[in-house]
Scaffold this active site. Structure first.
Site, short mmCIF file in Angstrom:
data_model
loop_
_atom_site.label_atom_id
_atom_site.label_comp_id
_atom_site.label_asym_id
_atom_site.label_seq_id
_atom_site.Cartn_x
_atom_site.Cartn_y
_atom_site.Cartn_z
N GLY A 1 0.90 -1.25 0.04
CA GLY A 1 0.01 -0.04 0.07
C GLY A 1 0.88 1.21 -0.22
N GLN B 1 2.77 9.82 1.23
CA GLN B 1 4.19 9.25 1.26
C GLN B 1 5.03 9.72 -0.10
OE1 GLN B 1 2.20 5.34 2.22
NE2 GLN B 1 4.23 5.15 3.37
N CYS C 1 6.18 -0.01 7.40
CA CYS C 1 5.70 1.10 7.05
C CYS C 1 6.65 1.62 5.93
CB CYS C 1 5.43 2.28 7.81
SG CYS C 1 4.97 4.10 6.99
N LEU C 2 6.47 1.68 4.78
CA LEU C 2 7.36 2.27 3.89
C LEU C 2 8.17 3.49 4.26
CD1 LEU C 2 5.78 1.38 0.49
CD2 LEU C 2 7.57 0.12 1.44
N HIS D 1 -4.38 1.65 7.81
CA HIS D 1 -2.95 2.35 7.84
C HIS D 1 -2.81 3.42 6.84
CE1 HIS D 1 1.62 2.08 8.24
NE2 HIS D 1 1.61 2.30 6.89
N GLU D 2 -3.23 3.23 5.51
CA GLU D 2 -3.16 4.43 4.62
C GLU D 2 -4.10 5.53 5.07
OE1 GLU D 2 -0.72 3.90 2.74
OE2 GLU D 2 -0.44 1.94 3.00
N HIS E 1 -2.10 7.55 7.13
CA HIS E 1 -1.01 8.60 6.45
C HIS E 1 -2.12 9.64 5.80
CE1 HIS E 1 2.61 6.70 6.25
NE2 HIS E 1 1.89 5.53 5.72
#
Length: 185
Positions: A47, A52, A89-90, A131-132, A135
């Site tokens: 994702g 991000q 997480c990226l 999670h997204e 963000h």
């Protein structure tokens, strides 16, 4: 092949701001989404939210193995249960923590054609959506940790030099992270 976008990492102020609603889906937004999918895949993530990559719009992409999808102006309208999972997480590269989130969610939004999207998700897909959406609201997973774990995590990040001056990274792949079950969101 290099990813089209750099992924912003913890410490970048863009990750702390609430993203704006998308008013119109146009060709530019579709190109951004295509680049986001390429960037997510290059980083071996599942994702990726627009903030991000430094785009302050309420949209994210995901791919849990059944092909990439995108959702515009998503919102959770219902949630239920509780599920603990080791979440990465990226934007916080190489680290993960057990985080408690609702096990099921119902998410609504729009697709790139303007059609209504309604998804009832469970476990990993539900976690990914939550999670997204975090963000999009300017929240990182580190804020989901209890105080003692958060302090230890911040100490680890400082020791690794993550988030101190460096604000973006080129995806180099998560390597062993996905093979151990950790999902990078």
């Amino acid at each position: 092949m290099a990813a089209p976008y750099d992924i912003r990492i913890i410490g970048d102020p863009v990750l702390r701001r609430r993203a704006a609603a998308v008013a119109d889906v146009d060709a530019t937004l579709v190109r951004i989404v295509e680049g986001m999918v390429e960037t997510m895949h290059a980083a071996e993530g599942v994702g990726l939210a627009a903030p991000q990559i430094g785009v302050q719009k309420r949209l994210f992409v995901w791919d849990l193995g059944d092909g990439p999808r995108a959702i515009v102006n998503p919102q959770i309208v219902e949630s239920d249960g509780e599920w603990v999972y080791d979440e990465g997480c990226l934007s916080v590269p190489g680290l993960s923590w057990e985080i408690v989130r609702p096990k099921q969610v119902h998410v609504i939004g729009r697709d790139l054609d303007g059609n209504e999207v309604s998804v009832e998700a469970d476990e990993i897909e539900a976690r990914l959506f939550q999670h997204e959406l975090d963000h999009l609201d300017g929240t990182l997973l580190i804020e989901r940790l209890d105080e003692a774990t958060r302090k230890a995590a911040l100490r680890t990040l400082r020791e690794l030099g993550i988030g101190s001056g460096s604000t973006a990274m080129r995806p180099s792949g998560a390597g062993d992270a996905t093979s151990t079950g950790l999902r990078l969101l």
